[in-house]
Scaffold this motif. Structure first.
Motif, PDB file in Angstrom:
ATOM      1  N   ASP A  34       0.828  -1.191   0.000  1.00 47.19           N
ATOM      2  CA  ASP A  34       0.000   0.000   0.000  1.00 47.19           C
ATOM      3  C   ASP A  34       0.871   1.252   0.000  1.00 47.19           C
ATOM      4  O   ASP A  34       2.079   1.188  -0.268  1.00 47.19           O
ATOM      5  N   LEU A  35       0.266   2.396   0.287  1.00 49.12           N
ATOM      6  CA  LEU A  35       1.023   3.646   0.302  1.00 49.12           C
ATOM      7  C   LEU A  35       2.157   3.612   1.313  1.00 49.12           C
ATOM      8  O   LEU A  35       3.252   4.131   1.052  1.00 49.12           O
ATOM      9  N   SER A  36       1.925   3.002   2.474  1.00 49.52           N
ATOM     10  CA  SER A  36       2.997   2.950   3.476  1.00 49.52           C
ATOM     11  C   SER A  36       4.197   2.171   2.948  1.00 49.52           C
ATOM     12  O   SER A  36       5.354   2.523   3.224  1.00 49.52           O
ATOM     13  N   HIS A  37       3.948   1.112   2.170  1.00 49.86           N
ATOM     14  CA  HIS A  37       5.050   0.360   1.555  1.00 49.86           C
ATOM     15  C   HIS A  37       5.805   1.251   0.564  1.00 49.86           C
ATOM     16  O   HIS A  37       7.042   1.280   0.561  1.00 49.86           O
ATOM     17  N   LEU A  38       5.079   1.988  -0.270  1.00 46.82           N
ATOM     18  CA  LEU A  38       5.737   2.866  -1.237  1.00 46.82           C
ATOM     19  C   LEU A  38       6.589   3.918  -0.536  1.00 46.82           C
ATOM     20  O   LEU A  38       7.711   4.211  -0.974  1.00 46.82           O
ATOM     21  N   LEU A  39       6.085   4.473   0.542  1.00 46.18           N
ATOM     22  CA  LEU A  39       6.849   5.474   1.284  1.00 46.18           C
ATOM     23  C   LEU A  39       8.108   4.874   1.902  1.00 46.18           C
ATOM     24  O   LEU A  39       9.182   5.485   1.880  1.00 46.18           O
ATOM     25  N   ARG A  40       7.978   3.673   2.453  1.00 45.40           N
ATOM     26  CA  ARG A  40       9.167   3.041   3.049  1.00 45.40           C
ATOM     27  C   ARG A  40      10.207   2.716   1.984  1.00 45.40           C
ATOM     28  O   ARG A  40      11.413   2.938   2.183  1.00 45.40           O
ATOM     29  N   VAL A  41       9.761   2.191   0.854  1.00 49.32           N
ATOM     30  CA  VAL A  41      10.707   1.877  -0.224  1.00 49.32           C
ATOM     31  C   VAL A  41      11.361   3.154  -0.738  1.00 49.32           C
ATOM     32  O   VAL A  41      12.567   3.183  -1.015  1.00 49.32           O
ATOM     33  N   TRP A  42      10.581   4.224  -0.847  1.00 51.53           N
ATOM     34  CA  TRP A  42      11.158   5.500  -1.291  1.00 51.53           C
ATOM     35  C   TRP A  42      12.181   6.018  -0.282  1.00 51.53           C
ATOM     36  O   TRP A  42      13.260   6.471  -0.651  1.00 51.53           O
ATOM     37  N   ASN A  43      11.867   5.936   1.000  1.00 49.13           N
ATOM     38  CA  ASN A  43      12.834   6.364   2.018  1.00 49.13           C
ATOM     39  C   ASN A  43      14.101   5.527   1.951  1.00 49.13           C
ATOM     40  O   ASN A  43      15.222   6.047   2.096  1.00 49.13           O
ATOM     41  N   ASN A  44      13.945   4.220   1.742  1.00 50.84           N
ATOM     42  CA  ASN A  44      15.124   3.358   1.575  1.00 50.84           C
ATOM     43  C   ASN A  44      15.929   3.775   0.352  1.00 50.84           C
ATOM     44  O   ASN A  44      17.166   3.856   0.396  1.00 50.84           O
ATOM     45  N   ALA A  45      15.231   4.035  -0.760  1.00 46.88           N
ATOM     46  CA  ALA A  45      15.907   4.411  -2.005  1.00 46.88           C
ATOM     47  C   ALA A  45      16.665   5.725  -1.839  1.00 46.88           C
ATOM     48  O   ALA A  45      17.794   5.872  -2.331  1.00 46.88           O
ATOM     49  N   CYS A  46      16.067   6.679  -1.133  1.00 52.29           N
ATOM     50  CA  CYS A  46      16.742   7.964  -0.908  1.00 52.29           C
ATOM     51  C   CYS A  46      18.009   7.770  -0.082  1.00 52.29           C
ATOM     52  O   CYS A  46      19.045   8.398  -0.360  1.00 52.29           O
ATOM     53  N   ARG A  47      17.928   6.931   0.916  1.00 45.27           N
ATOM     54  CA  ARG A  47      19.117   6.670   1.745  1.00 45.27           C
ATOM     55  C   ARG A  47      20.223   6.015   0.921  1.00 45.27           C
ATOM     56  O   ARG A  47      21.401   6.385   1.025  1.00 45.27           O
ATOM     57  N   LEU A  48      19.844   5.072   0.073  1.00 46.15           N
ATOM     58  CA  LEU A  48      20.827   4.415  -0.780  1.00 46.15           C
ATOM     59  C   LEU A  48      21.389   5.387  -1.815  1.00 46.15           C
ATOM     60  O   LEU A  48      22.598   5.378  -2.095  1.00 46.15           O
ATOM     61  N   GLN A  49      20.538   6.225  -2.378  1.00 46.01           N
ATOM     62  CA  GLN A  49      20.970   7.148  -3.427  1.00 46.01           C
ATOM     63  C   GLN A  49      22.025   8.121  -2.920  1.00 46.01           C
ATOM     64  O   GLN A  49      22.920   8.518  -3.672  1.00 46.01           O
ATOM     65  N   LYS A  50      21.942   8.496  -1.662  1.00 40.37           N
ATOM     66  CA  LYS A  50      22.925   9.426  -1.100  1.00 40.37           C
ATOM     67  C   LYS A  50      24.331   8.851  -1.135  1.00 40.37           C
ATOM     68  O   LYS A  50      25.314   9.593  -1.243  1.00 40.37           O
ATOM     69  N   GLU A  51      24.446   7.532  -1.047  1.00 40.01           N
ATOM     70  CA  GLU A  51      25.770   6.893  -1.081  1.00 40.01           C
ATOM     71  C   GLU A  51      26.128   6.343  -2.458  1.00 40.01           C
ATOM     72  O   GLU A  51      27.299   6.313  -2.830  1.00 40.01           O
ATOM     73  N   GLU A  52      25.106   5.906  -3.198  1.00 39.62           N
ATOM     74  CA  GLU A  52      25.365   5.188  -4.446  1.00 39.62           C
ATOM     75  C   GLU A  52      25.183   6.041  -5.694  1.00 39.62           C
ATOM     76  O   GLU A  52      25.627   5.656  -6.771  1.00 39.62           O
ATOM     77  N   GLY A  53      24.503   7.195  -5.564  1.00 37.16           N
ATOM     78  CA  GLY A  53      24.205   8.016  -6.733  1.00 37.16           C
ATOM     79  C   GLY A  53      22.942   7.543  -7.431  1.00 37.16           C
ATOM     80  O   GLY A  53      22.155   6.778  -6.880  1.00 37.16           O
ATOM     81  N   GLY A  54      22.748   7.986  -8.654  1.00 37.39           N
ATOM     82  CA  GLY A  54      21.563   7.607  -9.418  1.00 37.39           C
ATOM     83  C   GLY A  54      20.614   8.775  -9.631  1.00 37.39           C
ATOM     84  O   GLY A  54      20.630   9.760  -8.882  1.00 37.39           O
ATOM     85  N   ASP A  55      19.801   8.676 -10.655  1.00 34.10           N
ATOM     86  CA  ASP A  55      18.847   9.708 -11.049  1.00 34.10           C
ATOM     87  C   ASP A  55      17.597   9.594 -10.181  1.00 34.10           C
ATOM     88  O   ASP A  55      16.862   8.605 -10.267  1.00 34.10           O
ATOM     89  N   VAL A  56      17.326  10.611  -9.371  1.00 40.19           N
ATOM     90  CA  VAL A  56      16.203  10.518  -8.429  1.00 40.19           C
ATOM     91  C   VAL A  56      14.858  10.489  -9.147  1.00 40.19           C
ATOM     92  O   VAL A  56      13.891   9.912  -8.645  1.00 40.19           O
ATOM     93  N   ARG A  57      14.768  11.102 -10.326  1.00 41.20           N
ATOM     94  CA  ARG A  57      13.509  11.069 -11.093  1.00 41.20           C
ATOM     95  C   ARG A  57      13.212   9.652 -11.554  1.00 41.20           C
ATOM     96  O   ARG A  57      12.075   9.174 -11.431  1.00 41.20           O
ATOM     97  N   ILE A  58      14.221   8.965 -12.064  1.00 38.60           N
ATOM     98  CA  ILE A  58      14.054   7.565 -12.463  1.00 38.60           C
ATOM     99  C   ILE A  58      13.709   6.717 -11.239  1.00 38.60           C
ATOM    100  O   ILE A  58      12.831   5.846 -11.283  1.00 38.60           O
ATOM    101  N   LEU A  59      14.386   6.986 -10.137  1.00 36.46           N
ATOM    102  CA  LEU A  59      14.147   6.212  -8.919  1.00 36.46           C
ATOM    103  C   LEU A  59      12.724   6.364  -8.410  1.00 36.46           C
ATOM    104  O   LEU A  59      12.070   5.371  -8.074  1.00 36.46           O
ATOM    105  N   LEU A  60      12.223   7.600  -8.356  1.00 38.18           N
ATOM    106  CA  LEU A  60      10.870   7.782  -7.838  1.00 38.18           C
ATOM    107  C   LEU A  60       9.843   7.109  -8.738  1.00 38.18           C
ATOM    108  O   LEU A  60       8.920   6.435  -8.252  1.00 38.18           O
ATOM    109  N   ALA A  61       9.987   7.281 -10.054  1.00 46.59           N
ATOM    110  CA  ALA A  61       9.041   6.637 -10.968  1.00 46.59           C
ATOM    111  C   ALA A  61       9.065   5.125 -10.804  1.00 46.59           C
ATOM    112  O   ALA A  61       8.011   4.475 -10.761  1.00 46.59           O
TER     113      ALA A  61
END
Length: 218
Positions: A34-61
């Protein structure tokens, strides 16, 4: 909850979130996706992106669309779910007039996120999305989701005479506890990023602590 308020949780990409959320918010009643899962995955992705890089627009989509086609865990189509979601993501993003290279980057990340699909992620964004989604399957959240899904599927908590499957094959379709050795305790071995692997190790330790306490009460 209004679309604007929901999209604001994905700021500063709330405009993009507002475009995509109507395609994934429904009343299917699956509290594990549900939405809570999407928010948690997004928070995880943001934390990873800070160390690993990557396009945040691609990541959010990719995060928002990774389960845009829902297939139940016990469906024979389960292994095709991420491919179906990837194709649906292409359709959604083409309607939003994204360029084809970006569309394919999102579609690859969507298809590669799935454990059952067995698709190797090639881009940094695909690696992050796979890791971000798998982080939500382990640790204390993973424990909660495991038992929640088992309840939805009508599974028992554990096999009463042999809860640790010492003299029988694992049957995680019938017993929630079997899902830990069958899948969840193996997930930490396959993380794609250094940051993801570190976080997975921490969450796996918490999950093992839970299992020790659970078994001590039987």
């Amino acid at each position: 909850m209004t679309l604007a308020r929901t999209a604001a949780a994905f700021a500063p990409l709330d405009t993009l979130a507002a475009d995509l959320l109507p395609h994934v918010m429904d009343d299917a009643g699956d509290g594990s996706h549900d939405l809570s899962h999407l928010l948690r995955v997004w928070n995880n992705a943001c934390r990873l992106q800070k160390e690993e890089g990557g396009d945040v627009r691609i990541l959010l989509a990719a995060v928002l669309l990774h389960d845009c086609v829902r297939v139940e865990k016990n469906s024979p189509l389960r292994s095709q779910a991420s491919a179906m979601s990837a194709q649906r993501a292409r359709e959604i993003l083409r309607d939003l007039r994204w360029d084809e290279a970006a569309i394919e980057a999102v579609a690859h990340a969507v298809q590669a996120h799935s454990y059952s699909a067995q698709v190797t992620p090639q881009s940094v964004e695909a690696k992050i999305v796979q890791d971000a989604d798998r982080l939500d399957a382990i640790g204390m959240i993973g424990v909660a989701r495991c038992f929640y899904v088992a309840g939805r599927m009508g599974s028992a908590l554990y096999e009463p005479l042999d809860p640790q499957a010492q003299a029988r094959p694992l049957e995680d379709g019938r017993y929630a506890l079997d899902h830990f050795p069958a899948k969840l305790l193996r997930l930490a071995e396959g993380f794609q990023t250094a940051c993801g692997a570190r976080l997975a190790g921490e969450r796996q330790a918490r999950m093992r602590d839970f299992l020790t306490g659970f078994l001590a009460e039987l």
